[in-house]
Scaffold this motif. Sequence first.
Motif, mmCIF file in Angstrom:
data_model
loop_
_atom_site.group_PDB
_atom_site.id
_atom_site.type_symbol
_atom_site.label_atom_id
_atom_site.label_comp_id
_atom_site.label_asym_id
_atom_site.label_seq_id
_atom_site.Cartn_x
_atom_site.Cartn_y
_atom_site.Cartn_z
ATOM 1 N N SER A 41 35.744 33.811 50.721
ATOM 2 C CA SER A 41 34.931 34.714 50.035
ATOM 3 C C SER A 41 33.754 35.385 50.994
ATOM 4 C CB SER A 41 34.438 34.283 49.069
ATOM 5 O OG SER A 41 33.437 33.073 49.262
ATOM 6 N N ASP A 42 32.667 36.054 50.244
ATOM 7 C CA ASP A 42 31.668 36.319 51.369
ATOM 8 C C ASP A 42 30.635 35.165 51.417
ATOM 9 O OD1 ASP A 42 32.546 39.069 51.076
ATOM 10 O OD2 ASP A 42 31.231 39.519 49.374
ATOM 11 N N ALA A 43 30.953 34.126 50.688
ATOM 12 C CA ALA A 43 30.038 33.035 50.977
ATOM 13 C C ALA A 43 30.864 32.019 51.885
ATOM 14 C CB ALA A 43 29.792 32.185 49.688
ATOM 15 N N HIS A 44 31.516 32.351 52.595
ATOM 16 C CA HIS A 44 32.346 31.388 53.554
ATOM 17 C C HIS A 44 32.493 31.901 54.927
ATOM 18 C CE1 HIS A 44 33.607 29.846 49.671
ATOM 19 N NE2 HIS A 44 34.053 28.570 50.330
ATOM 20 N N GLU A 45 32.807 31.216 55.842
ATOM 21 C CA GLU A 45 32.763 31.598 57.298
ATOM 22 C C GLU A 45 34.358 32.205 57.660
ATOM 23 O OE1 GLU A 45 34.591 27.425 57.217
ATOM 24 O OE2 GLU A 45 32.844 28.732 56.393
ATOM 25 N N TYR A 46 34.169 32.836 58.720
ATOM 26 C CA TYR A 46 35.488 33.332 59.040
ATOM 27 C C TYR A 46 36.153 32.424 59.810
ATOM 28 C CZ TYR A 46 34.359 38.445 57.984
ATOM 29 O OH TYR A 46 34.256 39.473 57.228
ATOM 30 N N ARG A 47 37.656 32.403 59.886
ATOM 31 C CA ARG A 47 38.594 31.387 60.400
ATOM 32 C C ARG A 47 39.622 32.333 60.867
ATOM 33 N NH1 ARG A 47 38.733 25.701 56.706
ATOM 34 N NH2 ARG A 47 36.324 25.350 57.001
ATOM 35 N N ASP A 75 45.823 39.761 49.037
ATOM 36 C CA ASP A 75 46.999 39.375 48.419
ATOM 37 C C ASP A 75 48.058 40.478 47.754
ATOM 38 O OD1 ASP A 75 46.092 36.785 48.865
ATOM 39 O OD2 ASP A 75 44.929 36.683 46.977
ATOM 40 N N ALA A 76 47.394 41.487 47.604
ATOM 41 C CA ALA A 76 48.073 42.647 46.802
ATOM 42 C C ALA A 76 49.151 43.133 47.608
ATOM 43 C CB ALA A 76 47.222 43.734 46.214
ATOM 44 N N PRO A 77 48.877 43.441 48.863
ATOM 45 C CA PRO A 77 50.279 43.926 49.410
ATOM 46 C C PRO A 77 51.622 43.341 49.466
ATOM 47 C CG PRO A 77 48.335 44.221 50.969
ATOM 48 C CD PRO A 77 48.105 43.374 49.721
ATOM 49 N N SER A 78 51.790 41.900 49.372
ATOM 50 C CA SER A 78 52.684 41.068 49.226
ATOM 51 C C SER A 78 52.960 40.486 48.091
ATOM 52 C CB SER A 78 52.451 39.908 50.250
ATOM 53 O OG SER A 78 51.264 39.171 49.949
ATOM 54 N N PHE A 79 52.350 41.112 46.899
ATOM 55 C CA PHE A 79 52.434 40.953 45.621
ATOM 56 C C PHE A 79 54.064 40.930 44.795
ATOM 57 C CE2 PHE A 79 51.523 41.545 40.804
ATOM 58 C CZ PHE A 79 51.877 40.180 40.567
ATOM 59 N N ASP A 99 46.034 36.847 39.531
ATOM 60 C CA ASP A 99 44.474 37.189 39.332
ATOM 61 C C ASP A 99 44.090 38.400 39.891
ATOM 62 O OD1 ASP A 99 44.423 36.691 42.187
ATOM 63 O OD2 ASP A 99 43.446 34.766 42.191
ATOM 64 N N THR A 100 42.658 38.618 39.944
ATOM 65 C CA THR A 100 42.418 39.917 40.489
ATOM 66 C C THR A 100 42.733 40.177 41.847
ATOM 67 O OG1 THR A 100 40.539 41.799 40.443
ATOM 68 C CG2 THR A 100 40.213 39.047 41.053
ATOM 69 N N GLY A 101 42.971 39.472 42.669
ATOM 70 C CA GLY A 101 43.109 39.839 44.076
ATOM 71 C C GLY A 101 44.854 40.247 44.387
ATOM 72 N N TYR A 102 45.487 40.120 43.290
ATOM 73 C CA TYR A 102 46.683 40.956 43.349
ATOM 74 C C TYR A 102 46.909 42.277 42.383
ATOM 75 C CZ TYR A 102 48.063 36.298 44.929
ATOM 76 O OH TYR A 102 48.483 35.241 45.631
ATOM 77 N N ALA A 103 45.703 42.605 42.013
ATOM 78 C CA ALA A 103 45.786 44.032 41.429
ATOM 79 C C ALA A 103 46.063 45.136 42.078
ATOM 80 C CB ALA A 103 44.331 44.210 40.813
ATOM 81 N N ALA A 117 57.546 41.885 33.457
ATOM 82 C CA ALA A 117 56.418 42.326 32.983
ATOM 83 C C ALA A 117 55.136 41.387 33.934
ATOM 84 C CB ALA A 117 56.156 41.822 31.713
ATOM 85 N N ALA A 118 53.980 42.082 33.991
ATOM 86 C CA ALA A 118 52.999 41.758 34.951
ATOM 87 C C ALA A 118 51.608 41.685 34.172
ATOM 88 C CB ALA A 118 52.862 42.367 36.271
ATOM 89 N N LEU A 119 51.106 40.388 34.203
ATOM 90 C CA LEU A 119 49.648 40.472 33.487
ATOM 91 C C LEU A 119 48.762 39.890 34.997
ATOM 92 C CD1 LEU A 119 50.046 38.503 30.326
ATOM 93 C CD2 LEU A 119 49.696 40.993 30.694
ATOM 94 N N VAL A 120 47.888 41.009 35.099
ATOM 95 C CA VAL A 120 47.110 40.721 36.351
ATOM 96 C C VAL A 120 45.570 41.255 36.000
ATOM 97 C CG1 VAL A 120 46.571 41.614 38.633
ATOM 98 C CG2 VAL A 120 48.970 41.651 37.803
ATOM 99 N N ALA A 121 44.702 40.252 36.088
ATOM 100 C CA ALA A 121 43.255 40.552 35.861
ATOM 101 C C ALA A 121 42.617 41.651 36.803
ATOM 102 C CB ALA A 121 42.615 39.191 36.296
ATOM 103 N N ILE A 122 42.162 42.446 36.370
ATOM 104 C CA ILE A 122 41.677 43.573 36.786
ATOM 105 C C ILE A 122 40.143 43.682 37.176
ATOM 106 C CG2 ILE A 122 43.289 45.125 36.053
ATOM 107 C CD1 ILE A 122 41.626 45.827 33.829
#
Length: 219
Positions: A41-47, A75-79, A99-103, A117-122
């Motif tokens: 996330s924005d609060a973590h460092e790059y690895r 995550d969305a491109p490989s969902f 979750d919303t990362g797969y929207a 059927a897909a239930l994806v947080a938006i």
Amino acid sequence: PRSFGSRRGCRPKSPPDDPPAPAPERQSNLTDPDSALMRRSDAHEYRQAYNPQAVVSADGTQLILATNLVATPADAPSFAATILAMESTCGLPGCVLADTGYASGDAVAKLQERGVAALVAIGRTQPHRPYDFRPPPDPKPARQINEPWRIAMKDKLDTEDGKARYAKRQQSVEPVFGIIKSAMGFNRFRLRGLHNVAAEWMLTALAYNCRRLHRLMAA
């Protein structure tokens, strides 16, 4: 007489332009060129990392039904590909929770075409984690939902059935990654190369399933 410390030439009228950023294909890691720079996330460092995916059963067993591994932080491109690959193994699920990362409208459409059927947080489902003691970030304005598929998804999630189904997502998949990292001690990949790391992730999932099946049989 010779003067010391003086500069020759005219002073530039404007500062020099910054050098152009290197193209993405020029950015490479010499140890593992298949991996990519990522952060949680924005609060973590790059690895230098990979992005492991897992499909977990939400019927209470918490068994991993499928795995995938990509070298992109999104995550969305490989969902859709991860879910549809289950057709040749354990079969396609009737409903998938994400979750919303797969929207992704394209991914949801591909799944619906195959009867899934897909239930994806938006939107952000939990703006501030309860165990995060850092000051919460400044509130952001509510996102305007204009895309038709997002409006339809929001209507599904607002129904009683949609809320009851989606509530199983967090209690199903989140503990699995916690067990793999904390109880099993798997917190980083040891191999290099996309195919090798994908095999390592699959073996880790199999080890988790063996552990989980043993506990289910004992219960």
